[in-house]
Design a protein around this motif. Structure first.
Motif, PDB file in Angstrom:
ATOM      1  N   TYR A  46       0.812  -1.218   0.000  1.00  0.00           N
ATOM      2  CA  TYR A  46       0.000   0.000   0.000  1.00  0.00           C
ATOM      3  C   TYR A  46       0.839   1.258   0.000  1.00  0.00           C
ATOM      4  O   TYR A  46       0.507   2.254  -0.646  1.00  0.00           O
ATOM      5  N   HIS A  49       1.504   3.719  -2.849  1.00  0.00           N
ATOM      6  CA  HIS A  49       0.546   4.750  -3.279  1.00  0.00           C
ATOM      7  C   HIS A  49       0.871   6.128  -2.701  1.00  0.00           C
ATOM      8  O   HIS A  49       1.082   7.076  -3.459  1.00  0.00           O
ATOM      9  N   HIS A  73      -1.261  10.729   3.884  1.00  0.00           N
ATOM     10  CA  HIS A  73      -2.645  11.129   3.634  1.00  0.00           C
ATOM     11  C   HIS A  73      -3.673  10.042   3.897  1.00  0.00           C
ATOM     12  O   HIS A  73      -4.830  10.339   4.166  1.00  0.00           O
ATOM     13  N   ASP A  74      -3.288   8.770   3.827  1.00  0.00           N
ATOM     14  CA  ASP A  74      -4.257   7.710   4.099  1.00  0.00           C
ATOM     15  C   ASP A  74      -4.078   7.076   5.474  1.00  0.00           C
ATOM     16  O   ASP A  74      -4.797   6.149   5.838  1.00  0.00           O
ATOM     17  N   ASP A 140      -3.462  12.644  -5.522  1.00  0.00           N
ATOM     18  CA  ASP A 140      -4.002  11.366  -5.046  1.00  0.00           C
ATOM     19  C   ASP A 140      -4.886  10.751  -6.132  1.00  0.00           C
ATOM     20  O   ASP A 140      -4.740   9.592  -6.514  1.00  0.00           O
ATOM     21  N   ASN A 144      -4.450   7.321  -8.467  1.00  0.00           N
ATOM     22  CA  ASN A 144      -5.523   6.318  -8.497  1.00  0.00           C
ATOM     23  C   ASN A 144      -6.016   6.065  -9.923  1.00  0.00           C
ATOM     24  O   ASN A 144      -6.360   4.948 -10.281  1.00  0.00           O
TER      25      ASN A 144
HETATM   26 MN    MN Z   1      -5.003   7.948  -1.465  1.00  0.00          MN
END
Ligand code: MN
Length: 726
Positions: A46, A49, A73-74, A140, A144
């Motif tokens: 992850y 990302h 950010h996540d 972001d 994605n």
């Molecule tokens: Mn994100």
């Protein structure tokens, strides 16, 4: 491609900016630990990302805080780490950015029609108090989109649509061209794959020719400009996929007719050179009429500046030439991000605000205005203040000025919703009607189908928008002429009293007729009605009326003794109040607003300065307190009710009841059965769910009032009935 921390740090190191390596690495280590074991849909770890998002932001030239926030950010949303921990380790600014990105992620973005999409974009801008939040969100989304092939088809379509409708226009608005075009091109692949491959194959067929064509043009232009001693940077390219798509598939042009498939960009140092080059190029090639645009003297709203012209070469192939300075080029490519990339010197918040002024300008919403006064007010209140964005239960977004209430929201949906409104829920909870709405709230308006229901006059004092105010007024104007006249007359009387303007009936009549004529009303009733529905704001014309009154009084009676009230010298008409004042005949009698005495009540009079005797109940608080004042003692006077009292008195009832359908209707029916006039009937919801109804009625005495109270008390749901002003 998997983005690694090494790639990111290489980019950071090769950048001209002074990034804080240590804190970026620290943010990475936290993200790596927090996301440990999590995978993307692609199967990649992850953490790749957030690293990729950070990478895009370094490319855009964003600052260290942004890079850290991107890496984190996540973390708050998807792991056990809290915002407080981030704040402790990385400071307030990074925490605010992370929080902002997390919040934006929660805004529901279902498919929207054009206006709705525009509101969502505005809302995203408004919610992000720091514009860097939006830029991180764009990066972001870009990553994605680049990895969209790994998600299920339905989600691909949803994300692509959202990107096309919300995020790409947002990037465009912020002027970040590279991000905008990439977002559009990827989204288009998922939204119209057939057209995409068509365009690609058309472009593919001529790939060699195309490259040669662009190369030739570049050399030709460069050669000529060099002759003039100009040494520009020249780049040539094929327009973006979506740019061509818009022209061919949406505007319906033939592929061959799309002039600006080819674009050549000439970049120089000064504005003077730009215009010189334009002349030279128009001399070299045939310009196509009406295709020249001067965005240098008139920049686009997103700050874009360039000279555009389309010309045809000898073989008849058209191409667009963009001429700009380096400064303009940075702005065109990076938009708002250029601020961080190239103007690192200006980092003060104020300077940033200045740069954002143009965004704020774009947020202005047009408002309905009824007359010139309204327009002036609109400019003052609505434009000057900022907006809030609020959801309907269906997920539509409405924009309203800051300070708007649920009533404003109801009228923003439709005047029929506002007019039938009985209550409102904010985020599922019932609220009072003066509740102010805030960005991100879901607001539901409760309405009734009762045909007699309409807005309340008090709403005019609560609402913020001129739209709601004028819709409420127009309802009263249309539906309630009789009421408006009564209300308007009463309001005028109140204002006269407040301003110590006392007149006998005949003088008042002439005086008001004059005023109505001067305000261009056909009749006094029209004038009263206009006051009643709010078309005339009394407080605005009162100063003038008072002047006129003063003049009139001076003319009538040159000798006025201000302190001594000589009641008998004034010529009052026969007293119709139903009260006799001991020792004084025919004096002006007014009933006090504080206790509203009724026949049968024990009463006392007070000789006022300038407007007769005011009658109070003996047990009125003001009487009890007033009596304590020695200096005033001589002004209290005995008064009695007359034997026959054919007059109607105003009395106000305060009714508390469990709120239910048709409650107001039942109460007004009960009152109507007594055949008493209803001057006012207002209801509002109490915090505990009960309703508080205030009814002002005309009655002939205390006995009638008592029987009305008994009757109303028996209405199902009614908890208490009290006479106001006790
Ligand atoms: Mn994100």
């Amino acid at each position: 491609m998997i983005y690694t921390i090494d790639m990111l740090m290489n980019l950071v190191d090769s950048s001209e900016k002074n990034y804080d390596r240590e804190i970026i690495l620290k943010a990475y280590r936290l993200a790596e630990k927090a996301h440990a074991g999590q995978c993307r849909e692609s199967g990649d770890p992850y953490v790749s990302h957030p690293v990729a998002v950070a990478y895009i932001l370094v490319e855009l030239g964003m600052d260290t805080e942004c890079i850290c926030a991107a890496l984190l950010h996540d973390v708050v949303e998807d792991t056990d780490y809290t915002l407080e921990q981030i704040e402790k380790e990385f400071g307030n600014d990074v925490a605010l950015l992370v929080d902002g990105v997390t919040k934006l992620g929660k805004v529901p973005l279902s498919t929207k029609e054009e206006q709705q999409a525009e509101n969502v974009r505005k809302m995203l801008l408004a919610m992000a108090k720091d514009i860097r939040v939006v830029i991180i969100k764009l990066a972001d989304r870009l990553h994605n989109m680049r990895t969209l092939q790994f998600v299920p088809p339905q989600k691909q379509r949803d994300k692509a649509l959202e990107t096309m409708e919300i995020y790409a226009p947002l990037a465009h608005r912020l002027g970040i061209r590279a991000v905008k075009e990439e977002l559009e091109d990827i989204a288009l692949h998922y939204l119209d794959p057939v057209a995409c491959s068509e365009i690609e194959s058309m472009l593919e067929m001529k790939k060699e020719n195309r490259e040669k064509f662009i190369e030739d043009i570049k050399l030709k232009i460069l050669g000529r400009l060099n002759e003039y001693g100009i040494h520009p940077h020249i780049e040539g390219r094929v327009k973006s996929l979506y740019g061509i798509y818009r022209k061919v598939y949406m505007a319906g042009r033939a592929f061959e007719e799309v002039y600006d498939i080819y674009a050549v960009r000439v970049i120089v140092d000064t504005v003077i050179e730009c215009y010189n080059i334009l002349g030279i190029i128009h001399d070299m090639f045939q310009p196509i009429p009406n295709r020249f645009k001067d965005y240098i003297s008139t920049p686009k709203p997103n700050m874009y500046q360039s000279l555009h012209t389309t010309v045809i070469d000898k073989e008849g192939i058209p191409f667009e030439i963009q001429i700009r300075t380096w400064d303009m080029h940075y702005t065109a490519e990076y938009g708002i991000a250029a601020h961080w990339k190239y103007k690192a010197g200006i980092q003060g918040k104020d300077k940033l605000e200045e740069r954002l002024a143009w965004i704020r300008q774009l947020l202005e919403a047009g408002q309905e205005a009824e007359d010139v006064e309204d327009i002036v007010r609109t400019i003052k209140t609505d434009i000057g203040s900022e907006e809030v964005f609020v959801f309907t239960p269906k997920g539509d977004v409405k924009s309203l000025p800051v300070g708007s209430t649920v009533i404003d929201f109801a009228y923003a949906i439709h005047s029929a919703v506002g007019n039938r409104m009985v209550g409102a829920k904010v985020d599922g909870r019932i609220v009072s009607l003066d509740t102010k709405v805030e960005t991100g709230q879901i607001v539901e308006i409760l309405t009734t189908n009762s045909p007699n229901h309409g807005p309340n006059r008090d709403w005019l004092k609560i609402v913020k928008t001129n739209e709601a105010r004028s819709k409420i007024r127009s309802w009263f104007k249309k539906e309630r002429r009789d009421e408006n006249i009564v209300e308007g007359r009463a309001e005028l009387e109140r204002e006269f009293k407040r301003n110590y303007m006392t007149m006998d009936e005949q003088t008042a009549k002439t005086f008001i007729e004059d005023v109505a004529k001067r305000q261009h009303f056909d009749s006094v009733d029209d004038f009263f009605a206009a006051i009643g529905y709010g078309g005339i704001i009394l407080s605005r014309i009162m100063p003038r009326l008072k002047d006129e009154y003063t003049k009139m009084v001076k003319a009538q009676d040159a000798v006025v003794e201000p302190e001594v009230v000589s009641l008998q010298s004034q010529k009052y008409n026969k007293n119709t109040s139903g009260v006799t004042v001991e020792g004084i005949d025919n004096c002006l009698v007014k009933f006090s607003q504080c206790c509203n005495p009724l026949p049968g009540d024990d009463i006392i009079g007070f000789i006022t300065r300038g407007h007769g005797v005011s009658v109070h109940k003996r047990d009125c608080v003001n009487v009890i307190n007033g009596m304590k004042d020695e200096s005033q003692r001589g002004r209290w006077i005995n008064v009695h009710w007359d034997e026959a009292t054919p007059v109607s008195y105003r009395s106000t009832l305060d009714i508390v009841a469990q709120d239910r359908n048709a409650l107001l209707a039942d109460i007004s029916i009960a009152l109507a059965n007594f055949r008493v006039p209803i001057h006012e009937l207002n209801a509002r919801e109490l915090k505990n769910g009960n309703a508080d109804i205030v009814a002002t009625i005309g009655i002939n005495g205390i006995d009638q009032l008592n029987s009305i109270i008994q009757k109303v008390e028996k209405i199902p749901g009614v908890i208490s009935v009290e006479r106001s002003g006790k």
